[in-house]
Design an enzyme around this catalytic site. Structure first.
Site, short mmCIF file in Angstrom:
data_model
loop_
_atom_site.label_atom_id
_atom_site.label_comp_id
_atom_site.label_asym_id
_atom_site.label_seq_id
_atom_site.Cartn_x
_atom_site.Cartn_y
_atom_site.Cartn_z
N HIS A 1 -8.87 -10.24 -2.19
CA HIS A 1 -7.58 -9.97 -1.57
C HIS A 1 -6.46 -10.70 -2.31
O HIS A 1 -6.45 -11.93 -2.41
CB HIS A 1 -7.66 -10.46 -0.12
CG HIS A 1 -6.46 -10.17 0.70
ND1 HIS A 1 -5.83 -11.13 1.47
CD2 HIS A 1 -5.76 -9.03 0.92
CE1 HIS A 1 -4.83 -10.60 2.12
NE2 HIS A 1 -4.75 -9.32 1.80
N HIS B 1 3.41 -9.81 -2.45
CA HIS B 1 3.10 -9.35 -1.10
C HIS B 1 4.33 -9.20 -0.23
O HIS B 1 4.53 -8.18 0.43
CB HIS B 1 2.12 -10.31 -0.41
CG HIS B 1 1.82 -9.92 0.99
ND1 HIS B 1 2.55 -10.38 2.07
CD2 HIS B 1 0.89 -9.09 1.51
CE1 HIS B 1 2.07 -9.86 3.18
NE2 HIS B 1 1.06 -9.07 2.87
#
Length: 289
Positions: free
Chosen positions: A38, A80
């Site tokens: 991730h 992100h």
């Protein structure tokens, strides 16, 4: 937390939890879930940086996940958040530019930022990579990419721009499309657009849609990628019962699983992939193929 401290903690976690949970898989005869790092191996290196890709490769992890945003001058970058505050020193470098949104900075400005010191001083040279730099590094390691188009409502046309970068870097050829690339988003219209622009690209819809709605998403999505806490054995079976746009059952990737107990629980649901900040811990928790 410092990278070495995290590594020590997760290693201890693995040893302790292994005593508590039997090494069994509720899915008798099922394939071992794919393990996806991730934002790269983000427990051990600053998320979404080239260092996180490198660390995943060093751990022997084939798949990495990332997030794509767009700069003021149209460059796609891997980050992100839709702002630069949490993972860069933008507030110090550009003190008068609040709220430090990615879309308000040029690629050259973002390239000046330190994207690693927040994680640990040894990463002070890390930068926010462009999508081109990122996929090139993934290619260097012969890895595979789960790419999330982030906040597409902020960046009209980002779907086609993402596909253009992927095409320019050789990621839309047969071998990559076969088993090395998935494009996902929380927005169904973005997933649909990617599918319509390049039907051969494997796609994932982030979220946990109702079982009754799966058929309409299966027209353009190959996967339902969902929080592990929102699913069950029955839900995963219901997703698998629906055929996706490429004539195969829909898949499920579950996020974000970082410990042994949860990894084994979620694997027992029959998921196809597990997205994790600690990919070595999750990999080692699962039974060998």
């Amino acid at each position: 937390m410092h990278a070495r401290a995290v590594a020590a903690t997760t290693t201890a976690l693995l040893g302790t939890a292994a005593l508590l949970v039997p090494a069994t898989d509720a899915r008798a005869g099922a394939e071992r879930p794919t393990v996806i790092a991730h934002r790269g191996a983000s427990a051990y290196a600053p998320e979404n940086t080239l260092a996180a890709v490198d660390t995943a490769a060093e751990l022997g992890i084939d798949w990495v996940e990332n997030d794509v945003q767009r700069t003021k001058d149209g460059e796609l970058v891997v980050l992100h958040d839709d702002n630069l505050r949490r993972t860069t020193d933008a507030e110090e470098v550009f003190p008068g530019r609040a709220p430090w949104k990615v879309k308000d900075f040029t690629a050259a400005e973002i390239a000046r930022l330190d994207a690693g010191s927040w994680f640990g001083p040894e990463y002070a040279d890390a930068r926010v990579p462009t999508l081109k730099q990122y996929v090139d590094r993934v290619e260097t390691h012969h890895q595979k990419l789960l790419l999330e188009i982030k906040n597409p409502e902020l960046y009209p046309g980002i779907e086609s721009e993402t596909l253009k970068v992927l095409a320019n870097e050789g990621w839309l050829d047969g071998p990559h499309l076969a088993d090395r690339l998935i494009v996902q988003s929380f927005r169904a219209d973005t997933v649909r657009t990617v599918h319509e622009l390049k039907p051969a690209v494997k796609t994932g819809l982030l979220g946990t849609p109702a079982v009754a709605d799966l058929d309409r998403y299966a027209v353009f999505a190959d996967q339902i990628n969902t929080s592990y806490a929102s699913i069950s054995l029955g839900y995963v079976a219901a997703v698998h019962a629906v055929e996706g746009p490429h004539g195969r059952p829909l898949e499920v990737f579950a996020w974000t699983v970082n410990d042994v107990n949860t990894a084994r629980l979620v694997a027992g649901y029959g998921v196809d992939g597990i997205i994790t900040n600690t990919p070595d811990v999750v990999r080692d928790a699962l039974p060998a193929e």
